[in-house]
Enzyme design. Structure first.
Site, PDB file in Angstrom:
ATOM      1  N   GLY A 177     -39.183  26.487  -8.247  1.00  0.00           N
ATOM      2  CA  GLY A 177     -37.680  26.159  -8.094  1.00  0.00           C
ATOM      3  C   GLY A 177     -36.821  26.729  -8.926  1.00  0.00           C
ATOM      4  O   GLY A 177     -35.904  27.541  -8.445  1.00  0.00           O
ATOM      5  N   GLU A 185     -32.891  22.584 -15.300  1.00  0.00           N
ATOM      6  CA  GLU A 185     -33.102  23.626 -16.350  1.00  0.00           C
ATOM      7  C   GLU A 185     -32.107  23.552 -17.565  1.00  0.00           C
ATOM      8  O   GLU A 185     -32.533  23.963 -18.642  1.00  0.00           O
ATOM      9  CB  GLU A 185     -33.018  24.887 -15.411  1.00  0.00           C
ATOM     10  CG  GLU A 185     -33.922  25.085 -14.269  1.00  0.00           C
ATOM     11  CD  GLU A 185     -35.376  24.653 -14.716  1.00  0.00           C
ATOM     12  OE1 GLU A 185     -35.688  25.330 -15.639  1.00  0.00           O
ATOM     13  OE2 GLU A 185     -35.974  24.209 -13.781  1.00  0.00           O
TER      14      GLU A 185
END
Length: 859
Positions: free
Chosen positions: A266, A301
């Site tokens: 991802g 992230e």
């Protein structure tokens, strides 16, 4: 010979001997447009605690020079496989220079090279986790040997180069040389380099007395679709919330997010330069669920900048903590941050992440959250539902156990104590023990060092007048799957019990009891002489990680009123329980179909609706009695079309039902509707038949023999992009002919030229649930080829093939026998063995579920 593996023992020995100071990496990418190889020059300074020998990691076609402390070493003597031997190191300071030709890849590992069919330009990005920085420069490839990294890059004219440090102006316009400032002390796997004629949008995040530059990059061919403002909004929300909760300033000089092509995962938490799959730049209409998933990825992230990049695991056995922390905090940010567009994120978590965890935890390869990672091969197959989803579920349980304020107070102390260092799980637990006052050693042993799922069941006794006289929670520890290591255990759970009653046709929570469940039987402090509620839901609010079962009375109410809960989370929990029961053969597929059809029309959460679409289709394809399967599929397809026509024009639900219908249309009339929508002769009010939906329609028409090569070629001419090429590969592979299947098999298995994303699409097209007989001959071919594929391909490419082409549709004892015979004779390495055993488990589960569904027909 070591091959490309590295053991934990080797890494520990190297860490005891060496301390890394700094890398200087000089890369010549001026020939990237043509591909092939690039010159890599690495100079690394490090200290040795004592005189001895060691090695540095490098994967390269050619090594030209190895100079250690001024002495040239013969590459033919010191370079083999993935290592350069460093003999006779003196104690104290050492300096190594390595000159090599490294290779561009098309596998999404190392330095990936992609040519955009729109502008014919090359685009590069690195992907280094777990062990692939060594494909670009010589490195000590383990997370606890941190250093500073200074990149100097020569790139083609007109390109932009991005790395972990702020992007400089090229020093020499003619040669286009980019010289970056050194990074802080970080691990090699989070260094990054992205280069090409990318386009950018810039902004800032403004904190207390400081400003962080933000940028978003993508290819020019996607720029018109880039909704930068929405991405920046989510990013700033994350900065605000994480800085408050972590009480530690964002640790890097800037924050770039780069949407890159053909990305396997991802996204990746490269320090200050996060790479994200560019499918998140939406070319066509998507539902809010897709925006929510993208937002979670962005926040995941960003959380890693602190947990993973600032403070890094010592070895890969704590990968779970790295990923689980980022997952938990990203979902929590969506749920609790002021102004969040996705406050229902815990519903999505229960509906998707935990479903993934429950499935993974019932495979023969299930393992403790804190897995034993003996080498790189172990970690490469451990990016799984235990590491991400179960780990995050257990962290949510830990937060409920110690308290949210206490949890984040411990996290704050952890960051302050270990900034720029490496840690183990015990470091975090120690900090949480201090802030919470809880002894977490026994909790850790029960939750992190054992495998498997507990089941929680209510045991309720009623008086004649319907009041509850006793109420307890029974905890079970089902045996682990055959072949799994360890033993099933009971665990401590912090749960909530929700009591729901019907009010004006809606199920409303009327009371909530929170308690600790420990041992086999736990009494619930339910008020005496209280009338039994219509529904009693264990683990309401989804605090713990456990399978939940309903008592008979609650189940009867839920069958008729599942869609009537006023809140989305209890609905998601019961949908999840129903799906789990279907997979376990406790609920027949035909009964699951009826449950879904009765409740899905009232389901407002679009993410839940789309999950139900996928789960029901999978159940009908794999878990239904083959003698009844066509009947069930016909009923589902008719219902999907009915809901498509009934959905509000232009709504997310309309789009979701269009995709569900397109995936299963089967009669001539239904396929005619797909064709009509594609050519414009039929219209459904409000439904935009845009680029991505067109490919979905064409894919199904190709799979059913209604669209030929000419139709696919014509559609690709309308969408001559990389995404179009991937869709076309999938559509060609889906055609129901022996020639189409043979062509895919040759391109994927017998050749190795396909890029990772095209191969993925081709495999997805190859496997069609309506084509079992056509695919049956490939079972034998799979077992003949799979070991050679594993031995000769990169990890990502091999894993796609091993999992994607396993004969999962051939649900029979013969498939199990063929798998067992191969396992006995092929002597596969542990990582390959694990993947095949997991696939075998799916066939075994399907056989049991099919038998349960058949039995329900005569019950």
């Amino acid at each position: 010979m070591p091959g490309t593996n590295l053991t934990r023992e080797e890494a520990q020995q190297r860490a005891r001997l060496l301390t890394v100071d700094a890398y200087e990496i000089d890369l010549d990418l001026s020939g990237a447009q043509d591909g092939g190889t690039f010159r890599s020059v690495t100079t690394v300074r490090f200290d040795a605690a004592k005189a001895g020998s060691s090695f540095i990691d490098l994967v390269a076609p050619t090594v030209h020079e190895v100079v250690l402390n001024g002495t040239a070493l013969d590459p033919a003597e010191v370079f083999a496989d993935s290592r350069i031997a460093l003999p006779s190191l003196p104690a104290g300071r050492n300096e190594l220079r390595v000159v090599a030709d490294c290779a561009y890849t098309n596998t999404g590992e190392g330095l990936h090279r992609f040519v955009d069919p729109v502008d014919k330009q090359a685009y590069l990005y690195t992907q280094f986790e777990v062990p692939d920085a060594r494909r670009v420069f010589a490195s000590f490839e383990q997370p606890d040997l941190k250093g500073t990294f200074r990149f100097t890059v020569k790139a083609p004219a007109g390109w932009t180069v991005i790395s972990n440090s702020p992007t400089p102006k090229p020093e020499d316009v003619k040669d286009n040389v980019w010289r970056f400032e050194p990074t802080p002390r970080i691990s090699s796997y989070i260094t990054a380099l992205i280069a090409g004629p990318y386009t950018a949008v810039h902004s800032t995040w403004e904190g207390e007395g400081r400003s962080v530059p933000l940028a978003i990059y993508c290819r020019p061919s996607l720029a018109e679709f880039l909704d930068a403002d929405a991405i920046f909004d989510v990013t700033r929300q994350g900065f605000d919330w994480f800085e408050e909760k972590f009480d530690f300033p964002y640790p890097f000089a800037k924050y770039d997010q780069l949407f890159v092509p053909e990305f396997n995962a991802g996204a990746m938490e490269n320090a200050g330069a996060v790479t994200i799959r560019d499918q998140y730049v939406f070319r066509s209409k998507v539902t809010d669920a897709a925006y929510e998933t993208r937002a979670e990825t962005i926040l995941h992230e960003l959380a890693h900048m602190w947990f993973g990049d600032l403070v890094t695991m010592e070895w890969w056995n704590d990968l779970w903590l790295n990923e689980s922390f980022a997952t938990y905090t990203s979902i929590a940010c969506q749920a609790y941050a002021p102004g969040s567009k996705f406050p229902q994120s815990w519903t999505t978590f229960a509906n998707s992440m935990k479903t993934w965890a429950y499935r993974q935890d019932q495979l023969p390869s299930t393992h403790p959250i804190m897995a034993e990672i003996n080498d790189l091969d172990d970690v490469l197959v451990n990016f799984d539902g235990i590491t991400y989803a179960k780990g995050a579920s257990v962290l949510k349980q830990l937060v409920a156990y110690v308290g949210m304020d206490e949890f984040f107070a411990g996290v704050q102390a952890y960051f302050k104590q270990h900034a720029w260092g490496n840690t183990q799980l015990s470091d975090l637990l120690g900090a949480l023990e201090k802030t919470s006052g809880r002894d977490l050693k026994s909790w850790s042993k029960a939750w992190l060092e054992t495998a498997g799922i507990n089941i929680l069941r209510p045991e309720i006794t009623l008086a004649e007048d319907g009041t509850i006289t006793s109420f307890a929670v029974r905890q079970e520890a089902p045996a682990l799957p055959a072949g799994a290591k360890g033993e099933a255990v009971l665990r401590p759970h912090r749960i909530a019990v929700g009591c729901y009653d019907l009010q004006d046709g809606k199920l409303v929570r009327t009371s909530r009891i929170e308690l600790d469940v420990d041992g086999e039987l736990t009494e619930v402090p339910f008020p005496q002489n209280t009338a039994r509620p219509a529904v009693i839901l264990l683990n309401d609010d989804d605090l713990t990680y456990a399978k939940v079962r309903l008592d008979d009375e609650s189940l009867a109410v839920v069958r008729d009123h599942l869609g009537d809960f006023t809140e989305s989370l209890p609905r998601a929990l019961i949908w999840s329980a129903a799906w789990d029961m279907t997979r376990d053969g406790e609920l027949a597929t035909r009964d699951y179909l009826e449950l879904v059809l009765s409740g899905i029309t009232k389901e407002s959460d679009i993410g839940v609706v789309q999950s139900l679409h996928r789960q029901l289709k999978l159940a009908l394809d794999l878990y239904a009695d083959p003698a009844w399967r066509d009947t069930g599929l016909a009923r589902w397809t008719e219902a999907a079309l009915e809901q498509l026509r009934a959905a509000a024009p232009g709504s997310d639900h309309q789009l979701a039902w269009a995709r569900a219908f397109a995936a299963t249309a089967r009669t001539p009339e239904q396929l005619g509707l797909l064709a009509g929508l594609l050519d414009g002769t039929q219209v459904i009010d409000g439904l935009a038949v845009d680029t991505e939906l067109r490919w979905s329609l064409l894919h199904r028409l190709a799979a059913t023999g209604q669209a030929d090569e000419a139709a696919i070629t014509a559609e690709l001419a309308l969408d001559p992009t990389s995404a179009g090429e991937e869709h076309a590969a999938g559509a060609r592979a889906a055609r129901p002919t022996a020639g189409a299947k043979a062509a895919v098999w040759a391109a994927v298995v017998e050749d190795d030229k396909l890029a990772n994303s095209v191969q993925e699409s081709a495999i997805g097209g190859f496997v069609q649930t309506d084509q079992r007989e056509l695919l049956a001959p490939y079972t034998e071919r799979y077992f003949s080829a799979v070991k050679g594929v594993w031995d000769s391909r990169s990890h990502e490419i091999a894993q796609q093939i091993v999992i994607g082409l396993y004969p999962a549709l051939q649900v029979s004892q013969e498939t199990l026998d063929a798998t067992d015979a191969w396992l006995a004779s092929a002597s596969p390495v542990p990582a390959l063995r694990r993947l095949v055993i997991e696939s075998r488990s799916g066939v075994e589960r399907a056989l049991k579920a099919q038998a349960a569904d058949a039995a329900a027909a005569t019950a």
